[in-house]
Design a protein around this motif. Sequence first.
Motif, short mmCIF file in Angstrom:
data_model
loop_
_atom_site.label_atom_id
_atom_site.label_comp_id
_atom_site.label_asym_id
_atom_site.label_seq_id
_atom_site.Cartn_x
_atom_site.Cartn_y
_atom_site.Cartn_z
N THR A 1 10.15 3.82 2.90
CA THR A 1 9.99 4.88 1.90
C THR A 1 10.57 4.36 0.59
O THR A 1 11.62 3.72 0.56
CB THR A 1 10.72 6.17 2.31
N ILE A 2 9.87 4.62 -0.50
CA ILE A 2 10.31 4.18 -1.82
C ILE A 2 10.28 5.37 -2.78
O ILE A 2 9.58 6.36 -2.55
CB ILE A 2 9.43 3.04 -2.37
N ALA A 3 11.06 5.27 -3.84
CA ALA A 3 11.07 6.31 -4.86
C ALA A 3 10.09 5.93 -5.96
O ALA A 3 10.16 4.83 -6.52
CB ALA A 3 12.47 6.47 -5.42
N VAL A 4 9.18 6.82 -6.25
CA VAL A 4 8.23 6.64 -7.36
C VAL A 4 8.43 7.84 -8.28
O VAL A 4 7.94 8.93 -8.01
CB VAL A 4 6.78 6.56 -6.87
N GLY A 5 9.18 7.63 -9.35
CA GLY A 5 9.54 8.76 -10.20
C GLY A 5 10.47 9.68 -9.42
O GLY A 5 11.50 9.26 -8.90
N THR A 6 10.07 10.92 -9.31
CA THR A 6 10.87 11.90 -8.55
C THR A 6 10.35 12.08 -7.13
O THR A 6 10.89 12.87 -6.37
CB THR A 6 10.85 13.26 -9.27
N GLU A 7 9.32 11.32 -6.77
CA GLU A 7 8.70 11.46 -5.46
C GLU A 7 9.19 10.39 -4.49
O GLU A 7 9.51 9.27 -4.88
CB GLU A 7 7.17 11.36 -5.57
N SER A 8 9.23 10.74 -3.22
CA SER A 8 9.51 9.79 -2.15
C SER A 8 8.19 9.50 -1.45
O SER A 8 7.53 10.42 -0.97
CB SER A 8 10.52 10.37 -1.16
N ARG A 9 7.81 8.24 -1.41
CA ARG A 9 6.51 7.88 -0.85
C ARG A 9 6.65 6.86 0.27
O ARG A 9 7.58 6.05 0.29
CB ARG A 9 5.60 7.29 -1.93
N ILE A 10 5.70 6.91 1.19
CA ILE A 10 5.63 5.93 2.26
C ILE A 10 4.88 4.72 1.75
O ILE A 10 3.82 4.84 1.11
CB ILE A 10 4.92 6.51 3.49
N SER A 11 5.43 3.53 2.00
CA SER A 11 4.85 2.29 1.47
C SER A 11 4.73 1.26 2.60
O SER A 11 5.66 1.07 3.37
CB SER A 11 5.73 1.75 0.35
N ILE A 12 3.58 0.61 2.67
CA ILE A 12 3.30 -0.41 3.68
C ILE A 12 3.21 -1.76 2.99
O ILE A 12 2.41 -1.94 2.07
CB ILE A 12 1.98 -0.11 4.41
N VAL A 13 4.03 -2.72 3.42
CA VAL A 13 4.08 -4.05 2.81
C VAL A 13 3.51 -5.08 3.77
O VAL A 13 3.87 -5.10 4.95
CB VAL A 13 5.53 -4.43 2.43
N TYR B 1 0.87 -1.19 0.00
CA TYR B 1 0.00 0.00 0.00
C TYR B 1 0.90 1.23 0.00
O TYR B 1 1.69 1.45 0.93
CB TYR B 1 -0.92 0.03 1.22
N THR B 2 0.79 2.05 -1.05
CA THR B 2 1.64 3.22 -1.21
C THR B 2 0.83 4.50 -1.04
O THR B 2 -0.19 4.69 -1.70
CB THR B 2 2.33 3.21 -2.58
N LEU B 3 1.30 5.36 -0.16
CA LEU B 3 0.62 6.62 0.10
C LEU B 3 0.93 7.62 -1.02
O LEU B 3 1.95 7.49 -1.72
CB LEU B 3 1.07 7.21 1.44
N PRO B 4 0.07 8.62 -1.19
CA PRO B 4 0.34 9.64 -2.21
C PRO B 4 1.64 10.37 -1.92
O PRO B 4 2.07 10.45 -0.77
CB PRO B 4 -0.87 10.58 -2.09
N GLY B 5 2.27 10.91 -2.98
CA GLY B 5 3.53 11.60 -2.81
C GLY B 5 3.40 13.11 -2.76
O GLY B 5 4.03 13.78 -1.94
N LYS B 6 2.56 13.66 -3.63
CA LYS B 6 2.39 15.11 -3.67
C LYS B 6 1.69 15.59 -2.42
O LYS B 6 0.78 14.93 -1.91
CB LYS B 6 1.59 15.51 -4.91
#
Length: 282
Positions: free
Chosen positions: A203-215, A126-131
Amino acid sequence: MKQRTNEGKYLRTVEGTLEERLRPVLGQMIKFFPSGRTDAGVSALGQVAIFSSMLSPSCFTNLTKEQRKCLPEKSVKFEIGKELVDLETLQDLFNHALPASVRILSICLVDNKFDVMKNLWKRYRYTLPGKSEDLSEFCEFLDQCDHTEKFRRSKPVGNVEFDIDAMNRAAKSIIGTKDFASFQSKGGRKTTTRTVFDCYVETIAVGTESRISIVVVGDGFLYNMVRIIAGTLCLVGRGRIPSDSVSEILASKNRQNAGPTAWARGLCLEHVEFDNAWSAKS
């Protein structure tokens, strides 16, 4: 197959797209059976599905010129006697017929007794929004759905900062064979006991964004279970509930004590495993 929303609208589904687009390729009606159902809006990178089909030379006679271009130079093998159709070619034909948003990554033959529902484990992310504006909207949604009064702290509504360390402390309480009745939206299952092999936040990189991700990795999941886990861990991360409250939420077996069901668009089924038991290296 079309998926109907609560508002009565019908959504395009992967299952329906497969059955509709591949019917002309095979020249027959087919039915796909996935390894599990996902909610409307949930994505999948590693879904597994099975279908049965009688292949014969005639099934390729209606191909268009464009479809024939994807055929390799070698002749296609059909299922005649003990000979098997060339699976690589079949995969190319299928992907050529499908929209770019749906891809078949591999095809294999299985015994007719193979049960696609009996897998060893699945991994969801589950990946949270980045913007910032999207993350604020996500947090506002959680605040509107939050009903965890029993454990709630007096943190301000609208806080969009997340304590990942606190979330990981809470995530450890999710791991193990436990009764997850507090983390299901509705009943209907024979048992609410499931085994979660791993649960962590990064935290993972999605494009140029850093996002919080729950595995979350487990042997099976209840209805909305991963989204409720995500919603609960997000409350922990924002300081709305303490990290040690997750154990109490589990013990209560009461849905009202867990966090809100996070919206579907952040959830993705990453992997379904049939052959190898889960390990920390998986």
